[in-house]
Design an enzyme around this catalytic site. Structure first.
Site, PDB file in Angstrom:
ATOM      1  CD  GLU A  85      36.436  12.215  29.396  1.00 59.14           C
ATOM      2  OE1 GLU A  85      36.014  12.274  29.787  1.00 59.14           O
ATOM      3  OE2 GLU A  85      36.890  11.326  28.391  1.00 59.14           O
ATOM      4  CE  LYS A 275      31.881   9.947  30.531  1.00 57.80           C
ATOM      5  NZ  LYS A 275      33.716  10.362  30.283  1.00 57.80           N
ATOM      6  CG  ASP A 291      19.121  21.372  34.285  1.00 60.60           C
ATOM      7  OD1 ASP A 291      19.874  20.847  34.769  1.00 60.60           O
ATOM      8  OD2 ASP A 291      18.403  21.677  35.007  1.00 60.60           O
ATOM      9  CG  HIS A 388      41.703   9.144  26.583  1.00 59.75           C
ATOM     10  ND1 HIS A 388      40.799   8.983  26.051  1.00 59.75           N
ATOM     11  CD2 HIS A 388      42.169   9.161  27.939  1.00 59.75           C
ATOM     12  CE1 HIS A 388      39.565   9.026  26.991  1.00 59.75           C
ATOM     13  NE2 HIS A 388      40.259   9.582  27.961  1.00 59.75           N
TER      14      HIS A 388
HETATM   15  C1  MEV Z   1      35.331   8.532  28.347  1.00 59.85           C
HETATM   16  O1  MEV Z   1      35.064   9.862  28.989  1.00 59.85           O
HETATM   17  C2  MEV Z   1      34.282   7.937  26.775  1.00 59.85           C
HETATM   18  C3  MEV Z   1      34.724   6.377  26.163  1.00 59.85           C
HETATM   19  O2  MEV Z   1      34.756   5.562  28.165  1.00 59.85           O
HETATM   20  C4  MEV Z   1      33.394   6.793  26.119  1.00 59.85           C
HETATM   21  C5  MEV Z   1      33.593   4.882  24.938  1.00 59.85           C
HETATM   22  O3  MEV Z   1      33.848   3.492  25.625  1.00 59.85           O
HETATM   23  O4  MEV Z   1      32.852   4.571  24.434  1.00 59.85           O
HETATM   24  C6  MEV Z   1      35.258   6.406  25.737  1.00 59.85           C
END
Ligand code: MEV
Length: 434
Positions: A85, A275, A291, A388
């Site tokens: 990513e 995430k 792992d 991003h």
């Molecule tokens: C993207 O990979 C992760 C985010 O969505 C995490 C978040 O929203 O805190 C930017």
């Protein structure tokens, strides 16, 4: 639909590739040369990778990046991260630099206990089972001596074995619930070997000593490790949060805390919040040959330990101090498994100055906290898309096979313009028309 194939694993590597290409690909030459293009030129390295799994046909690359300037318990680290990513390593590096100027990260390992279970069915009296278990518990431990000898010499081994009655959840269901200290090893093989030996001894003795039927269903470690915990935190006086992108530190701190509080009560947000944490954690776990599926499973179970899924990070503002921390279970190893086999894993561990498993738990927790800090900071200030899309720009340019000259011009253009997919396409077309 292709025909099923039997004995596939017994074919040679080139036979496997030929079968695959002949079965699925219209441009066979292109498919074959792609597979071969990703082989390592060094036959020994290729053989090593071929043998990690069954039916290897080629290698699947992920970038290995590094995030420097991580000050953890007053020691500077450059953290290796394997991830696809685009914004993750940049965000980690930015967060590391931000906290470097504010005292760095503090981390501590709270506990290191691992768990494994022998699941079995038994249809007799619980009292009989319990006295039987108490009487053979020393033998269960004794019979694993060949497996535990080395681990014990180093200070680890089996911590305890308990008998658990689970019949309220499932008819006739009981467990041997065992706890382990596996030191610098993740310990999966050690634990599973001990459990299988417990099961063997347990079954054999039950046949001699118990009148009722006892049937072992399975013996396996648990990836839920709520007592293998690490905590990492950052803190500073609120006014010290002032920086290039934070002009009003008090407002920033309040909004940041509110965002974390939302993730503590709202599962839809908590999943995405966590995430983002796992972006950092998985990348280091993968780079260090651990792992990541085990870590993912254990971390998410921990996030729902109170009955609903919650944020793994927390924030407080007290006495004018901003504090942000994470507490997560991480079962990691720095010896055994891929750590001694994969040349890039060895490289990553050496870059981290050959950490103990406890050191690595701290480093990984910090990577997760830093990643979450960067994400929540962007979300509550500029929004996530700005950074991003800037990072994604190169991916779009590569899709259009932009030349270095084209890339240079377009990156320059987007220093002052908003990156969107269509704006990039437009910019490429414009350049190509000139
Ligand atoms: C993207 O990979 C992760 C985010 O969505 C995490 C978040 O929203 O805190 C930017």
């Amino acid at each position: 639909m292709p025909n099923a194939i039997s004995g596939f694993s017994k074919l040679t590597k080139s036979e496997k590739i030929e079968w695959l290409i002949g079965t699925y690909f219209s441009d066979r030459e292109a498919a074959r040369s792609l597979v071969e293009q990703y082989w390592n030129a060094d036959e020994n390295i290729q053989k090593l990778h071929d043998e990690f799994i069954e039916n290897t046909i080629t290698n699947y690359y992920l970038p290995l990046g590094v995030a420097p300037n991580f000050l953890i318990n007053n020691k500077l680290y450059t953290i290796p991260m394997a991830i696809e990513e685009s914004s993750v390593v940049a965000a980690a590096s930015k967060a590391a630099k931000f906290w470097l100027d504010r005292g760095g990260f503090k981390a501590e390992v709270i506990s290191t206990e691992k768990i494994g279970q022998v699941h079995f069915a038994y249809n007799g009296s619980f009292n009989n089972l319990q006295s039987f278990f108490e009487s053979i518990k020393p033998k269960l431990i004794e019979d694993t001596k060949a497996i535990t000898k080395n681990m014990e010499r180093r200070g680890g081994g089996i911590l305890d074995i308990e008998l658990r009655d689970k019949t309220e959840d499932l008819e006739n269901y009981y467990q041997l619930h065992a706890t382990f200290e596996t030191l610098d090893a993740m310990g999966a093989n050690f634990i599973n070997s001990c459990l299988e030996q417990f099961a063997k001894t347990f079954k054999q003795e039950a046949e001699k000593q118990l009148n009722s039927e006892l049937d072992v269903v399975m013996s396996i470690l648990s990836n839920y490790v709520p007592n293998c915990l690490v905590r990492a935190e950052v803190s500073c006086p609120i006014e010290d949060l002032k920086s290039k992108d934070i002009s009003n530190p008090k407002l920033f701190a309040q909004k940041f805390k509110q965002a974390v509080n939302i993730a503590e009560v709202e599962p839809y947000r908590a999943v995405t919040h966590n995430k983002g944490i796992m972006n950092g954690i998985d990348a280091v776990v993968l780079a260090t040959g651990n792992d990541f599926r085990a870590v993912e499973a254990g971390v998410h179970a921990y996030a729902s330990k109170d009955g609903s899924y919650k944020s793994l990070t927390h924030c407080s503002i007290e006495n004018n101090t901003f504090r942000f921390w994470i507490e997560i279970p991480l079962a990691l190893g720095t010896v055994g498994g891929l750590t001694t086999l994969h040349p890039l894993v060895k490289f990553a561990l050496e870059m981290l100055e050959n950490p103990t498993a406890k050191d690595l738990m701290q480093i990984v927790a910090v990577a997760g906290l830093a990643q979450n800090f960067a994400a929540v900071k962007s979300l509550t200030t500029t929004g996530i898309q700005e950074g991003h899309m800037k990072m994604h720009l190169l991916n779009i340019l590569n899709q259009f096979e932009a030349t270095s000259e084209e890339k240079k011009k377009i990156v320059e253009h987007f220093k002052t313009n908003v990156v969107t997919h269509s704006a990039v396409v437009e910019a490429i077309e414009k350049i190509r028309k000139i």
